[in-house]
Structures are given as C-alpha cells and as structure tokens.
Design a protein around this motif. Structure first.
Motif, PDB file in Angstrom:
ATOM      1  N   UNK A  27       0.824  -1.212   0.000  1.00  0.00           N
ATOM      2  CA  UNK A  27       0.000   0.000   0.000  1.00  0.00           C
ATOM      3  C   UNK A  27       0.859   1.264   0.000  1.00  0.00           C
ATOM      4  N   UNK A  28       2.006   1.213   0.706  1.00  0.00           N
ATOM      5  CA  UNK A  28       2.895   2.373   0.792  1.00  0.00           C
ATOM      6  C   UNK A  28       3.883   2.456  -0.363  1.00  0.00           C
ATOM      7  N   UNK A  29       3.962   1.402  -1.167  1.00  0.00           N
ATOM      8  CA  UNK A  29       4.920   1.377  -2.267  1.00  0.00           C
ATOM      9  C   UNK A  29       6.351   1.152  -1.815  1.00  0.00           C
ATOM     10  N   UNK A  30       6.514   0.471  -0.683  1.00  0.00           N
ATOM     11  CA  UNK A  30       7.840   0.173  -0.135  1.00  0.00           C
ATOM     12  C   UNK A  30       8.212  -1.257  -0.525  1.00  0.00           C
ATOM     13  N   UNK A  31       9.384  -1.409  -1.130  1.00  0.00           N
ATOM     14  CA  UNK A  31       9.847  -2.749  -1.496  1.00  0.00           C
ATOM     15  C   UNK A  31      10.403  -3.436  -0.254  1.00  0.00           C
ATOM     16  N   UNK A  32       9.960  -4.669  -0.029  1.00  0.00           N
ATOM     17  CA  UNK A  32      10.433  -5.436   1.126  1.00  0.00           C
ATOM     18  C   UNK A  32      10.750  -6.870   0.719  1.00  0.00           C
ATOM     19  N   UNK A  33      11.693  -7.443   1.437  1.00  0.00           N
ATOM     20  CA  UNK A  33      11.887  -8.891   1.398  1.00  0.00           C
ATOM     21  C   UNK A  33      11.501  -9.366   2.790  1.00  0.00           C
ATOM     22  N   UNK A  34      10.678 -10.393   2.840  1.00  0.00           N
ATOM     23  CA  UNK A  34      10.196 -10.892   4.122  1.00  0.00           C
ATOM     24  C   UNK A  34      10.720 -12.306   4.334  1.00  0.00           C
ATOM     25  N   UNK A  35      11.370 -12.498   5.475  1.00  0.00           N
ATOM     26  CA  UNK A  35      11.878 -13.818   5.853  1.00  0.00           C
ATOM     27  C   UNK A  35      11.136 -14.272   7.108  1.00  0.00           C
ATOM     28  N   UNK A  36      10.608 -15.478   7.057  1.00  0.00           N
ATOM     29  CA  UNK A  36       9.956 -16.056   8.234  1.00  0.00           C
ATOM     30  C   UNK A  36      11.001 -16.852   9.013  1.00  0.00           C
ATOM     31  N   UNK A  37      11.092 -16.585  10.303  1.00  0.00           N
ATOM     32  CA  UNK A  37      12.027 -17.297  11.173  1.00  0.00           C
ATOM     33  C   UNK A  37      11.192 -18.088  12.174  1.00  0.00           C
ATOM     34  N   UNK A  38      11.254 -19.418  12.062  1.00  0.00           N
ATOM     35  CA  UNK A  38      10.424 -20.272  12.916  1.00  0.00           C
ATOM     36  C   UNK A  38      11.227 -21.099  13.917  1.00  0.00           C
ATOM     37  N   UNK A  39      12.539 -21.100  13.798  1.00  0.00           N
ATOM     38  CA  UNK A  39      13.399 -21.860  14.696  1.00  0.00           C
ATOM     39  C   UNK A  39      13.451 -21.213  16.075  1.00  0.00           C
ATOM     40  N   UNK A  40      13.100 -21.971  17.117  1.00  0.00           N
ATOM     41  CA  UNK A  40      13.019 -21.437  18.477  1.00  0.00           C
ATOM     42  C   UNK A  40      14.343 -20.821  18.939  1.00  0.00           C
ATOM     43  N   UNK A  41      15.454 -21.448  18.611  1.00  0.00           N
ATOM     44  CA  UNK A  41      16.754 -20.921  19.030  1.00  0.00           C
ATOM     45  C   UNK A  41      17.034 -19.578  18.349  1.00  0.00           C
ATOM     46  N   UNK A  42      16.742 -19.479  17.066  1.00  0.00           N
ATOM     47  CA  UNK A  42      16.951 -18.222  16.333  1.00  0.00           C
ATOM     48  C   UNK A  42      16.045 -17.115  16.859  1.00  0.00           C
ATOM     49  N   UNK A  43      14.820 -17.479  17.220  1.00  0.00           N
ATOM     50  CA  UNK A  43      13.882 -16.503  17.779  1.00  0.00           C
ATOM     51  C   UNK A  43      14.434 -15.966  19.099  1.00  0.00           C
ATOM     52  N   UNK A  44      14.891 -16.852  19.963  1.00  0.00           N
ATOM     53  CA  UNK A  44      15.452 -16.445  21.257  1.00  0.00           C
ATOM     54  C   UNK A  44      16.716 -15.615  21.082  1.00  0.00           C
ATOM     55  N   UNK A  45      17.569 -16.007  20.144  1.00  0.00           N
ATOM     56  CA  UNK A  45      18.822 -15.273  19.915  1.00  0.00           C
ATOM     57  C   UNK A  45      18.561 -13.859  19.405  1.00  0.00           C
ATOM     58  N   UNK A  46      17.418 -13.648  18.755  1.00  0.00           N
ATOM     59  CA  UNK A  46      17.061 -12.316  18.263  1.00  0.00           C
ATOM     60  C   UNK A  46      16.488 -11.439  19.368  1.00  0.00           C
ATOM     61  N   UNK A  47      16.256 -12.027  20.543  1.00  0.00           N
ATOM     62  CA  UNK A  47      15.726 -11.272  21.670  1.00  0.00           C
ATOM     63  C   UNK A  47      14.214 -11.211  21.714  1.00  0.00           C
ATOM     64  N   UNK A  48      13.556 -12.065  20.936  1.00  0.00           N
ATOM     65  CA  UNK A  48      12.095 -12.085  20.906  1.00  0.00           C
ATOM     66  C   UNK A  48      11.605 -12.998  22.029  1.00  0.00           C
TER      67      UNK A  48
END
Length: 79
Positions: A27-48
């Motif tokens: 809608x805003x005309x912003x180009x994005x690449x979206x990556x889904x991260x589902x690994x529990x360890x990676x999620x925790x390491x990101x501080x989520x």
C-alpha cells in the motif's frame, strides 16, 4: 529495499503479522523482502520473548501480539 524478518513458530498471529507487513508495504509502495524465522533458538537469539516479532533492517521493532498499523507504517517508511 527493506529487509524484514517475522519471528514466530508459525501460529495464526505470526502469519497475520507477515501478511500485515506485506499488505502495508504494498500500500505504501515500499519494497520489502520478508523472511519467516520459525526456529526457536533463532527466535530467542534475536531477543524475541513473545511472538510474533518483527525485525526491520536488523532492528527488532516489535514483539508480542499484532502491531498497530500506524506503527508498522512508520517503521516501513523510516530511513
């Protein structure tokens, strides 16, 4: 081009958050690449600690629940 990561185990809220990023960027005309991260360890390491989490260009901007559309717009348009 904004690099977006959506952190979460694949639940409905995580899928909705990913769709919100996609729809808002389109809608805003912003180009994005979206990556889904589902690994529990990676999620925790990101501080989520609560999902879904959203990272834009290396900065964790949101964790837990769905973001407000206005905030998502500001994150995607920030330089």
């Amino acid at each position: 081009m904004k690099n977006v990561k959506v952190y979460g185990p694949g639940c409905k809220r995580c899928e909705t958050a990913e769709q919100m990023v996609h729809d808002t960027a389109s809608r805003l005309g912003v180009e994005v690449t979206i990556e889904k991260v589902t690994d529990a360890k990676s999620i925790a390491m990101a501080g989520v600690m609560s999902t879904p989490g959203i990272e834009i260009d290396g900065n964790l901007v949101h964790a837990g629940g769905l973001p407000e559309v206005a905030k998502l717009e500001s994150w995607l348009t920030a330089q």
